[in-house]
Design an enzyme around this catalytic site. Structure first.
Site, mmCIF file in Angstrom:
data_model
loop_
_atom_site.group_PDB
_atom_site.id
_atom_site.type_symbol
_atom_site.label_atom_id
_atom_site.label_comp_id
_atom_site.label_asym_id
_atom_site.label_seq_id
_atom_site.Cartn_x
_atom_site.Cartn_y
_atom_site.Cartn_z
ATOM 1 N N TYR A 146 25.211 7.051 35.979
ATOM 2 C CA TYR A 146 24.132 8.021 36.212
ATOM 3 C C TYR A 146 23.752 8.630 34.879
ATOM 4 O O TYR A 146 24.635 9.027 34.102
ATOM 5 C CB TYR A 146 24.590 9.115 37.180
ATOM 6 C CG TYR A 146 23.572 10.201 37.428
ATOM 7 C CD1 TYR A 146 23.751 11.486 36.905
ATOM 8 C CD2 TYR A 146 22.420 9.950 38.178
ATOM 9 C CE1 TYR A 146 22.814 12.482 37.138
ATOM 10 C CE2 TYR A 146 21.481 10.946 38.413
ATOM 11 C CZ TYR A 146 21.684 12.218 37.881
ATOM 12 O OH TYR A 146 20.755 13.199 38.117
ATOM 13 N N ASP A 241 25.710 7.343 26.618
ATOM 14 C CA ASP A 241 25.390 8.583 27.320
ATOM 15 C C ASP A 241 26.679 9.407 27.380
ATOM 16 O O ASP A 241 27.538 9.172 28.236
ATOM 17 C CB ASP A 241 24.859 8.290 28.720
ATOM 18 C CG ASP A 241 24.587 9.563 29.486
ATOM 19 O OD1 ASP A 241 24.009 9.473 30.590
ATOM 20 O OD2 ASP A 241 24.968 10.657 29.007
ATOM 21 N N LYS A 269 25.757 19.456 28.331
ATOM 22 C CA LYS A 269 26.865 20.181 28.972
ATOM 23 C C LYS A 269 27.675 21.059 28.006
ATOM 24 O O LYS A 269 27.278 22.205 27.721
ATOM 25 C CB LYS A 269 27.748 19.204 29.738
ATOM 26 C CG LYS A 269 26.981 18.503 30.891
ATOM 27 C CD LYS A 269 27.869 17.628 31.724
ATOM 28 C CE LYS A 269 27.063 16.775 32.686
ATOM 29 N NZ LYS A 269 26.820 17.414 33.978
HETATM 30 P P1 KE4 Z 1 21.399 16.936 33.526
HETATM 31 O O1 KE4 Z 1 19.933 16.532 33.469
HETATM 32 O O2 KE4 Z 1 21.875 17.178 34.935
HETATM 33 O O3 KE4 Z 1 21.724 18.093 32.579
HETATM 34 O O4 KE4 Z 1 22.249 15.723 32.962
HETATM 35 C C1 KE4 Z 1 22.080 14.464 33.538
HETATM 36 C C2 KE4 Z 1 23.272 13.590 33.226
HETATM 37 C C3 KE4 Z 1 23.155 12.613 32.265
HETATM 38 N N1 KE4 Z 1 24.195 11.808 31.946
HETATM 39 C C4 KE4 Z 1 25.397 11.953 32.558
HETATM 40 C C5 KE4 Z 1 26.531 11.060 32.183
HETATM 41 C C6 KE4 Z 1 25.573 12.942 33.558
HETATM 42 O O5 KE4 Z 1 26.768 13.066 34.173
HETATM 43 C C7 KE4 Z 1 24.497 13.783 33.898
HETATM 44 C C8 KE4 Z 1 24.603 14.838 34.971
HETATM 45 N N2 KE4 Z 1 25.859 14.953 35.626
HETATM 46 C C9 KE4 Z 1 25.806 15.438 36.993
HETATM 47 C C10 KE4 Z 1 27.228 15.380 37.563
HETATM 48 N N3 KE4 Z 1 27.601 14.045 37.874
HETATM 49 C C11 KE4 Z 1 25.192 16.792 37.076
HETATM 50 C C12 KE4 Z 1 25.368 17.495 38.398
HETATM 51 C C13 KE4 Z 1 24.099 17.563 39.184
HETATM 52 O O6 KE4 Z 1 23.327 16.572 39.200
HETATM 53 O O7 KE4 Z 1 23.871 18.652 39.775
#
Ligand code: KE4
Length: 428
Positions: A146, A241, A269
């Site tokens: 993801y 990523d 993060k």
């Molecule tokens: P954000 O756009 O949510 O800040 O980041 C996206 C993203 C990109 N790459 C990786 C490896 C990620 O894990 C994420 C987002 N992680 C999720 C948890 N698996 C965020 C939680 C959510 O979607 O509310």
């Protein structure tokens, strides 16, 4: 008389009328485990306080940012101090220069970096930059990884997309999705075949070097090295990523742990200290293709926001000062030892790397998404709710990772292991 709604239930009823699904991000909706989400009114250290004044030991850590625990005073004081001087300028500010220098010092493959406001923006920008730099259109990603809700990457995606059974989101044009090739993780032959089937067309390969959005599984020995070599050979860019793994698995993230030098890295993060921050960076010759110097456009009103920079810098500095990565490995090892005792002889697979972990409700090995999908989601849900009822909050989906923080004490993880052992007795 009907029992009075809990405050969380009352809030959720109202939320559902005004917010899709009652949540601002799908994975918070508990659809993967059933029941309704609780609302949190405050958090400190490794604990959440719910709207109904329940105290929970937290293993989600706001999905990664809370590496020092929640509301560390070093970060909240930095935010308070920065806020006295203004909230956003829309001009360059000194803190974004310090952040850029810090990121480049921590992550040697990042020669230049640009701040954005989320992990999604970071990966989206990496994809556009890779396409602009190579002049190619196709992207190669891995099933179950993801990378945020980027149109090009919502193809066989993990995290909430997988939890809600929509790995390929509606609304993504088929013509665009066809430019994204997805293959199984930990399969060098599949990578070779994808390159052979798309000669000269692949702009980049993007991956979570340690996939943590289908639970958590690890790269097999040699896999990342093979990816690096194949990308170099094909003239494609390797994009790590590290939004989740960056500044968590080590000061320099997974690429430091595995000794791989990607061409671009997406970050987020931890570098925001809990505030909305993402970043992307890498080889200077690639980053220089970005506007205003180059033809690849990318922008953001609040990118490099001074309050967010103050929070992120305070967190990164503190991690360095307190040797946070060493502490996290010690805490992680203790946690793993206790959990392995609790799960022995049961059909479960426990993975951990540093402060990230996952308990799969299936026999191993779990090397890729197809293995992770063998998990017994009914048993996972029962385990989740038993833990929650006993005051332990783990991610509300089998297809997410758990996070330890510097704030998790020995007493916290011993209590957690006892409760998890009890939960497993109830489930099996
Ligand atoms: P954000 O756009 O949510 O800040 O980041 C996206 C993203 C990109 N790459 C990786 C490896 C990620 O894990 C994420 C987002 N992680 C999720 C948890 N698996 C965020 C939680 C959510 O979607 O509310």
């Amino acid at each position: 008389m009907p029992s009075p709604l809990s405050i969380s239930q009352d809030l959720f009823e109202t939320a559902r009328r005004r917010i899709p699904g009652g949540v601002n991000s799908p994975v918070r909706a508990f659809r993967g485990v059933g029941g309704d989400p609780f609302f949190v009114k405050s958090a400190n250290g490794c604990r959440l306080i719910t709207a109904d004044n329940r105290e929970l030991i937290d293993y989600v850590g706001t999905w990664g940012p809370a590496i020092l625990g929640h509301a560390p005073s070093i970060v909240t004081n930095a935010v308070r101090e920065a806020a006295q001087h203004g909230l956003s300028f829309g001009t360059p500010n000194p803190l974004e220069v310090e952040m850029a220098e810090t990121i480049c010092r921590f992550v040697p493959s990042v020669e230049k970096v640009r701040m954005v406001n989320s992990g999604t923006e970071a990966t989206m920008s990496c994809v556009r930059l890779a396409r602009g730099f190579t002049g190619r259109d196709k992207i190669l990603k891995f099933d179950g990884c993801y990378h945020g809700h980027v149109d090009s990457l919502l193809v066989n995606a993990g995290s909430g997309a997988l939890t809600h059974g929509a790995p390929d989101s509606a609304g993504v044009p088929k013509a665009l999705a066809r430019l994204t090739v997805t293959i199984p993780f930990n399969n060098p032959e599949a990578v070779r075949a994808a390159f052979a089937a798309n000669p000269g067309e692949i702009a980049a390969v993007i991956l979570e070097p340690v996939p943590a959005n289908a639970g958590l599984y690890l790269p097999e020995p040699g896999f990342l090295e093979a990816l690096r070599a194949l990308c170099t050979e094909a003239g494609s860019l390797l994009i790590f990523d590290e939004v989740m793994t960056g500044f968590r698995l080590a000061r320099g993230g997974a690429q430091e742990v595995y000794g791989i030098r990607p061409d671009l890295t997406a970050m987020g993060k931890v570098i925001g200290g809990g505030l909305p921050v993402g970043a992307f960076g890498g080889r200077a010759d690639i980053m220089d293709q970005l506007s205003p110097d180059g033809p690849v456009y990318q922008a953001g009103t609040l990118s490099g926001n001074p309050i967010a920079m103050a929070a992120g810098l305070a967190q990164l500095r503190e991690m360095e000062r307190c040797q946070g990565w060493t502490q996290l490995e010690e805490i992680g090892l203790s946690f793993e030892t206790l959990i392995r005792q609790a799960i022995r002889s049961r059909p479960l697979t426990f993975h951990r790397i540093g402060s990230m972990f996952c308990l799969y409700f299936c026999e191993g090995p779990v090397l890729r998404l197809s293995d992770a999908k063998r998990s017994d989601l009914g048993k996972f849900s029962k385990f989740f709710h038993h833990c929650l009822d006993e005051g332990i909050y783990i991610a509300p989906s089998q297809f997410e990772a758990g996070f330890l923080s510097v704030a998790h004490s020995s007493a916290d993880i011993e209590q957690t292991a006892r409760i998890m052992a009890g939960a497993l007795k109830a489930v099996f």
